[in-house]
Structure formats: structure tokens, C-alpha cells
Motif scaffolding. Structure first.
Motif, PDB file in Angstrom:
ATOM      1  N   ARG A  56       0.821  -1.203   0.000  1.00 29.53           N
ATOM      2  CA  ARG A  56       0.000   0.000   0.000  1.00 29.53           C
ATOM      3  C   ARG A  56       0.856   1.255   0.000  1.00 29.53           C
ATOM      4  O   ARG A  56       0.584   2.195  -0.719  1.00 29.53           O
ATOM      5  CB  ARG A  56      -0.868   0.035   1.258  1.00 29.53           C
ATOM      6  N   HIS A  60       0.318   3.552  -2.986  1.00 30.68           N
ATOM      7  CA  HIS A  60      -0.556   4.669  -2.607  1.00 30.68           C
ATOM      8  C   HIS A  60       0.226   5.599  -1.695  1.00 30.68           C
ATOM      9  O   HIS A  60      -0.237   5.970  -0.635  1.00 30.68           O
ATOM     10  CB  HIS A  60      -1.801   4.177  -1.882  1.00 30.68           C
ATOM     11  N   ARG A  93      -1.482   8.561  -0.417  1.00 26.84           N
ATOM     12  CA  ARG A  93      -2.681   8.300   0.355  1.00 26.84           C
ATOM     13  C   ARG A  93      -2.364   7.787   1.746  1.00 26.84           C
ATOM     14  O   ARG A  93      -3.007   8.152   2.717  1.00 26.84           O
ATOM     15  CB  ARG A  93      -3.499   7.250  -0.382  1.00 26.84           C
ATOM     16  N   SER A  94      -1.365   6.919   1.833  1.00 28.90           N
ATOM     17  CA  SER A  94      -1.154   6.337   3.155  1.00 28.90           C
ATOM     18  C   SER A  94      -0.166   7.146   3.961  1.00 28.90           C
ATOM     19  O   SER A  94      -0.187   7.121   5.172  1.00 28.90           O
ATOM     20  CB  SER A  94      -0.666   4.898   3.017  1.00 28.90           C
ATOM     21  N   ARG A 152      -8.400  14.505  -1.235  1.00 30.23           N
ATOM     22  CA  ARG A 152      -9.021  13.210  -0.963  1.00 30.23           C
ATOM     23  C   ARG A 152     -10.029  13.264   0.178  1.00 30.23           C
ATOM     24  O   ARG A 152     -10.703  12.273   0.446  1.00 30.23           O
ATOM     25  CB  ARG A 152      -7.953  12.159  -0.628  1.00 30.23           C
ATOM     26  N   GLN A 204      -8.361   3.401   8.094  1.00 30.85           N
ATOM     27  CA  GLN A 204      -7.771   4.652   7.617  1.00 30.85           C
ATOM     28  C   GLN A 204      -6.549   4.394   6.740  1.00 30.85           C
ATOM     29  O   GLN A 204      -6.241   5.195   5.854  1.00 30.85           O
ATOM     30  CB  GLN A 204      -7.471   5.571   8.810  1.00 30.85           C
ATOM     31  N   GLY A 237      -7.618   4.265   3.310  1.00 30.74           N
ATOM     32  CA  GLY A 237      -8.283   5.465   2.806  1.00 30.74           C
ATOM     33  C   GLY A 237      -9.670   5.695   3.372  1.00 30.74           C
ATOM     34  O   GLY A 237     -10.401   6.573   2.897  1.00 30.74           O
ATOM     35  N   GLN A 275     -12.571   7.108   5.698  1.00 31.34           N
ATOM     36  CA  GLN A 275     -12.769   8.343   6.460  1.00 31.34           C
ATOM     37  C   GLN A 275     -13.951   8.138   7.390  1.00 31.34           C
ATOM     38  O   GLN A 275     -14.998   7.645   6.985  1.00 31.34           O
ATOM     39  CB  GLN A 275     -13.032   9.509   5.510  1.00 31.34           C
TER      40      GLN A 275
END
Lengths: 470, 470
Positions: free
Chosen positions: A25, A29, A32-33, A40, B105, B108, B110
Motif C-alpha cells: 500500500r 498509494h 494516500r497512506s 481526498r 484509515q 483510505g 474516512q
């Protein structure tokens, strides 16, 4: 179709699998992570008026905090008096709950969680089934048994204690509290989270051996409340209050002075007297203590403390064994803090007309970094903002999860700064013109004191090292 | 009567006041605020049978986890299918929520929070108002408007998304989740927290641009679920499942194999096929994939994933703008974890008949220190346990709040050890006979692997430095 049976011998494999997954991940990503990207986040600022049936139309907006929270995508209307709490609000609420937990536990509070459904028979025992009238949401289960959706839990917690077979004086004071959703069928839900039909409340119930001990506990909890509002930087007034439908012998409210407040407070300008008008026997204009002139102002009730005496414990038989092993009815107190109300009330009293200001501790994110606009001269230094972000998280680990990167680089810095000011991040770090200097200089807006400073990366780190995170 | 008006200029004073208060407390309540004393914890083990009207009598106990949780004072019955969660349970649940939050989380997710009250009209739109029949708790407000107490939030979250005026394909996948109390009027509530009428659930709802993207999201969330159960050391089986009243195109359940499980699972011993019997078209005895023999076992459902397609988004008009700025209906998934059910199911599968065993990460307290009995030879070394406690917290800060001192020194070590084993603290440190040696030696029971080791204070610190805390 796969089946995964994890035996004990495969736990190692399983852990490896999770580690590999996490690596995967963070490789694919990365943004994102690792970095939190503003683009986002779910923070809807543009609702379809045609879809907001009966709730949330601009005509329903009754106060500043409600308007700001709707405009900034912090809440969204669901039903009358019921709101969806969106991600920023949930973060702020979780921080507030941590502040409350810490204070409640430091005075010996123990956290429990009681059901929302309480049986009618229990509320009939205390005679509050009729007393609360239409404010109580009532329902029947499939066996035709009657329940209410609890707005408060005096009966439930007292029954919980009454069921104990061997409560000893050595275990008192006993201080049980919870932070749960409460229900009240308000005649006029309004002001957003200030007066809703579903809301979160912290309610503590205390059990003591005597009136004297109960008064000590009462003062201890009241002091803890003062500490909570103090940590949040909220000005409050503590006033004598009416005991209302809860009952008991004595009661105080913690009020935040505000024009839209629904409570009328009378304060003496000469001595320390202050009271809710509801608690005054008749309409007095002079202070009952020093006969000084009373000034009236309005307030939002954010906390309420009650010394209950034996009102509930006597009816429901909640007693403890004293030193002579004789049963004695316990002396009770109850203590409420409106969790979601405190959030909205804080926004109401701290914000300007256009910009949300949070108690620093509760800001959903502490830092927002704004990199240069795409196509600008400073764009060459785009990497600087990302380096600052990563270095900051490494150097100040408590900021993990607290720093946002406003990656909407198709927008000007000015537009994004306006959004950041509206959201009220305590620190906004801007990669403006001076990032082209050597060493690069960032502009830092400290929104809670209105100051702007220009700092190198090292300077930004030093400044933000002192941010208090809960 | 006092009034405290905190102006901005008095915030410094206020902070000082809080600091002084905290100092005061730690001076006067040293044991209470610094060391956690077992005798002060509310953990009722002796309920009055005469008071437990209709609930919680021994005849109502239907499984091991319910019995153990009742006996150890972790839960207390309130109404049919509704329990008070007592302090140990709340601590374990908060830890579980932190594990879940971290995983959700990291992919991604929320966090949001949606109301319990959902309007009948919304559930009528999806035709589930009638479909759910008696399982749905229904009520009317003071204006005679109908609501249900939501058991799940597909309609509510889809409406939330449908209200957005400008959801762009760039914002997808969007993954919203919450951890809230849910309601279901079960025909037969039983097994304690395993099948109640009020329970906590983590429910995530995802929105994607296409079926392919939705399948990627489906797999991502499923992997995160595997990670969660892996971290908890829980063996699970992932099986094909029926979509039931939620609907959609595909569904899997995460099951913990257990004799009291209410689900019947069929697993192939030759290939990876596994399914809930409810998902099988007819009663097959051979694997539909490899024709191997199917073995039946029972399971407790702890997680459920659904690929919903456009079932809800089409009806409620939840769409996004695609690359050509045209509105397209979103593809949805929904994903549930039974939070309180996982707690009880973990206790069900990990415990012995008499002793609770927790997933290590979730144990309410990690360490229980048992000092010598009053009047024993070893009593002279009473201070050693307290020194160990204080040194431990100083040396291993993450253990703050995780270490108990069993100060019931009128009881023998054996009696207190029995209680500690029953409660399942992962580490029990006993100041037994060998504390008289030089240097003193403590006995440490590592309850999750059954091993006992004898260690000096330094050795205890080294061992406990590795305890993982969430």
C-alpha cells in the motif's frame, strides 16, 4: 473462491501477509497512506438544494456555527434535528472525548456504556415516564414491551448499582461515566448541533457514603469541568441553576456567554453571585447576596451538575454496606457535558462571521501546508513542501495524522489560503515567493493569534514542535 | 456561591489552576491517580438474584462467553438483549476500535457518524421498510413522523452522497465508515453480546466509478479485514454468503469456527471452496468446484462484505461526474464488522471454561501485579511491588494505564492469582517467596502462552518492554 483458515501455526504467515500488504500500500498509494491530501478528504461544500428535502435549506439556518459548519462541510442535515457528522467533525469530537476522558479518569471516573433502550417500567418507577411528556422518544418492541430512547440515565445507572450484592463503603466514591448518543424529541430543534434531537453527551453518575462526601465529589467534578473548559480556552460562567426534570437538591450550569444563547443569566457586578433566571424565586433585579445590581446576559449551557441526594437511590434501592455492615442508601450526583454541543458552541463563540476558529486542542488538523500553484515560478520548489511535510512528521511524531497537504495546485495560493482560513487550521504553512530564497523561507499563519511569521524549514519545525496534541 | 468568568487574560491563571489541581490530586490521591488499584475498579461479581428481574438470571445464560463475562463483571444485563458494558469491556472495545480505525484509515477510509433515527420515507424508497418486518425498531416523533432505529445505513449514506452537488470521479473511491450503536429487534436475543438488540458495529460504505474499481475496493477492504483478525490472533474462515436483506451481487462472511455458532458452513477438504449453507442453491454434499467432499462446521459471523452494485445508488440517485462531466451512478460496496460481537466471539473461542483469554492487543489491562499477603513473611518486601510498578511505568511509557496493582492484600496470593487468571491479564507478576532472595525474583505468568518465568525487576522490565499496545 478462496478460503483462508488461519491456524495458530499460520499466525506468523498471517503477520507477514499484513506487513507485505502495508508495504504494498505505501508503495502504490504513497500519497494516500503517508501524506494526507486535502483533495481526498470528504468535505462537501456544495449541496444540491433540490435534494435537501425539508432540512438543511438556507432558510433553516438559525445561527453562525450552524451556517459555518454546513458551509465548510463539517455536518450535513439528515432529519429534523439530526445531522451526519462528517470527517472533520468526527476528528474534533474524538479529540474532545480524549480531553474529557483524561479529566474524568484523573479524578477516578470509570467509563461504562449503557443501552439507549430503557424500559418504560423503570422510568415509571421514578415517575419520569409521565413527567417528560413529549420530549421522550417512546417505542414498543415486537412483544409490545414499552421503551424510551434514553435522554439521560439516572434510572438505569441506579438500577445497575442496586443490582450489586455487596457494594462496600470502601468502594465509594464510585464515579461511573459514559460518552454516548442521547435522544430528546425537542419541540423546536434548531441552531444545528446546539439543539438537536440526537446528540452526544458525557454523563457521569456518582455514589457516595454521605451528603458531605457527595459534596466533596460534587466539587471535584465541578473543578474538573473548569479544567476542561480552561484547556479549551473557553470563557465560561458557572451559575446557580434549576434542577428541572432531573431533580435533586442543588444544581449548577456551565454557560458560554453568547447572543444566541437560550438561557438568561443574571450576574452581580459587585460580588460573585450568578444564576440562571430559572433558578430565581421571583424576578429580582438586585443580588440576593449583596443587593448589588444584577446584569442580564445570555448563555449556551454546555455543562450541568446536580447533587441528587437520595432521589433515585431511595426509590430504586441502591445501597452500600457501611462500616457496621448495615445497608445505607447512597448519596448521588450527576454531571453532564454536551459533547457535540460544546463543539458547536466553541465554534459559535470563537469564530468570525466567515472563518471557523477552534479551540486549538480540538482542531481536526493542526497544520495545513499550501504548496505553490501549478505553472507558477515557485512551482520548481514544489518538492520543498513535500520535503517539509515528511521532515515535519519524522521530527515531530505527535503531528502524525495532523498535517494536511493542500494538493489542489490548480488553485492559486490565495484561494487555498482563504479555504484554510475558513476551516481554521491553527497553522497554515505557505510556500510563497520566499521559497525561492536560499535557504527557502515559508510563510506561517498562526490563525489562533492572527500572527504571520516567516521561517526556514528548521524554524517551522521548531515552531510546530510545541503544538499540543491530545 | 461562586462565579468564575474566564477572560482571555485569565487563561494563564486558569492553566495554573488546573496544574495546581492536578498536583493536589496526585499528592492526596497518590494511589488513585498514579497507580491503578484493583480494589477501586468497578467490576461487580456478585449480583443480587432477587433484583435481576427477567434478565441475567443464571437460567438465561446460553453460552460460555456470556457466562464468563457476567461472572467476571464485564457486562451486566439491562433489558432483554441489552447490556451495560462495564469498565473492562469499554477498555477492550476502545482498543478494538483503535485497531479497526488504523486499518480502515490505512486503506483510505474516512470516519463519519450518522444518526440512529432514519425516516421511514427513506426506508420505504428502498422498500426495506416492509422487508425488514419486525426486526426493525419503529417509532413516531411528536409530529407523528415515522422513523426506524437504524440497524444499518445503506439508505442514509447513499442519500448523503446523493445530496452532493459536485462529486467528481477524482474523489473516488470514496470510503466512509462509522463505529456506532446499531439496533435490531431480534426474535431471540441470546448468547450475551453475540446476539443482542443493541450492539456496536463498524460499517463502511464505498463508492466507485465502475464495477472493476468497486471489485478492487472490495478486495482491499477484505484484505484489511483479514489483517484485523490476524492482528487479533483469531482463526477465521472466509465463506461465500447470502446477500440477505442488504442485497447486492456478491457477499462474503468472516466466520470464527465455534460450536455455539449459529451459521452452518460447508468447507471442501480438497480445494479452497467454503460457503455458508444459506448461499448454496440446494443441499449439496460435494464441492461445486472440485466435487471433493464437503465438511460441515459451525461459525460465528464476525464480518460481512457486500458488493452492492447500483442497488441503492440508482434508487436514490447517487452519482458522480465522469471525465466528460456526465453524471454516472456510483458502484457501491458495504462492509460490516460486529464490534461488540468480535469481543464476545474472541472470548468464546479463546477462553477455557473458567478463564477468560483475550486477544493480547485487546486485554483491558496488560499487566497485573500481585504483592504479598498482609502478615506474610514476604510482606516486608511490599514496597518492592510498588517500586516495580512505578519503575515499569517510567521505563516503558506505553504501559501507562495498562498496569494494575492487586492491592487486596488481605487475600492470599493464590486467591488473587485465581482471579487474575479468570480475568485473563496477559501478564501476572507475583511477588512470591523468591522476592526474599537477593536480588529479589518475581514470578511472571504469561497467560497467553501458559509459561511461567522467574525474573529480577530488570528482567520483568525487559520482558514487558515488548508488549504491544494499541
Amino acid at each position: 473462491m478462496e478460503v483462508a483458515i488461519y491456524s495458530n501455526s499460520r499466525q506468523l504467515f498471517n503477520r507477514l501477509f499484513c506487513n507485505i500488504l502495508h508495504l504494498h500500500r505505501s508503495y502504490y498509494h504513497h500519497g494516500r497512506s503517508k501524506r494526507i491530501l486535502l483533495s481526498r478528504l470528504f468535505q462537501p461544500m456544495n449541496l444540491r438544494e433540490d435534494r435537501t428535502i425539508g432540512v438543511g435549506r438556507s432558510s433553516d439556518i438559525t445561527c453562525k456555527s450552524q451556517r459555518l459548519m454546513l458551509q465548510a462541510g463539517l455536518i450535513q442535515p439528515a432529519n429534523t434535528g439530526c445531522f451526519h457528522y462528517l470527517p472533520y467533525t468526527v476528528r474534533a469530537m474524538e479529540k474532545l472525548v480524549r480531553v474529557i476522558d483524561k479529566e474524568m479518569q484523573s479524578i477516578g471516573g470509570q467509563k461504562v456504556n449503557m443501552p439507549s433502550l430503557t424500559s418504560a417500567s423503570l422510568w415509571k418507577t421514578s415517575e419520569r415516564w409521565d413527567l417528560l411528556g413529549k420530549e421522550l422518544f417512546r417505542l414498543k418492541d415486537r412483544h409490545d414491551m414499552e421503551y424510551c430512547l434514553s435522554p439521560t440515565h439516572e434510572e438505569a445507572v441506579t438500577e445497575l448499582i442496586a443490582m450489586q450484592g455487596n457494594l462496600s463503603y470502601r468502594q465509594l466514591p464510585l464515579m461511573l461515566y459514559q460518552v454516548t448518543r442521547k435522544f430528546r424529541d425537542e419541540p423546536k430543534p434548531r441552531f444545528g448541533l446546539l439543539r438537536g434531537r440526537e446528540f452526544y453527551m458525557k454523563d457521569m453518575y456518582t455514589f457516595d457514603v454521605s451528603e458531605g462526601a457527595a459534596m466533596e465529589t460534587y466539587n471535584l467534578v465541578s473543578q474538573a469541568y473548569s479544567c476542561i473548559f480552561g484547556q479549551l480556552g473557553l470563557q465560561f460562567v458557572k451559575v446557580q441553576a434549576d434542577t428541572g426534570s432531573i431533580g435533586g437538591k442543588m444544581s449548577h450550569e456551565f454557560q458560554l456567554p453568547a447572543d444566541i444563547g437560550e438561557d438568561r443569566l443574571l450576574m452581580c457586578s459587585d460580588c460573585h453571585f450568578a444564576a440562571n433566571v430559572e433558578a430565581m424565586t421571583d424576578t429580582e433585579t438586585n443580588c440576593p447576596q449583596c443587593h448589588g445590581k444584577l446584569k442580564e446576559s445570555k448563555g449556551i449551557e454546555v455543562g450541568h451538575t446536580f447533587y441528587l441526594g437520595t432521589k433515585y437511590s431511595y426509590i430504586l434501592g441502591a445501597s452500600y454496606s457501611n462500616t457496621e455492615n448495615k445497608p445505607v442508601v447512597t448519596e448521588m450526583g450527576c454531571f453532564g457535558l454536551g459533547v457535540t454541543r460544546i463543539l458547536a458552541a466553541a465554534i459559535e463563540v470563537l469564530s468570525t462571521e466567515d472563518e471557523i476558529r477552534w479551540p486549538s486542542l480540538l482542531a481536526p488538523y493542526q497544520v495545513c501546508i499550501i504548496p505553490p500553484k501549478k505553472g507558477s515560478k515557485e512551482e520548481l520548489s514544489l518538492g520543498l513542501s513535500e520535503t517539509l511535510y515528511d521532515t515535519l512528521i519524522d521530527a515531530v511524531p505527535q503531528l502524525h495524522g495532523e498535517v494536511l497537504l493542500d494538493d489542489r495546485s490548480h488553485l492559486t495560493i490565495g484561494k487555498r489560503l482563504k479555504d484554510a482560513s475558513r476551516l481554521g487550521y491553527p497553522y497554515v504553512v505557505i510556500a510563497g515567493k520566499r521559497v525561492l530564497e536560499n535557504p527557502p523561507v515559508f510563510e506561517v499563519r498562526c490563525q489562533n493569534n492572527g500572527k504571520t511569521v516567516f521561517l526556514t524549514q528548521e524554524g517551522v519545525l521548531d515552531l510546530l514542535r510545541n503544538v499540543k496534541i491530545v
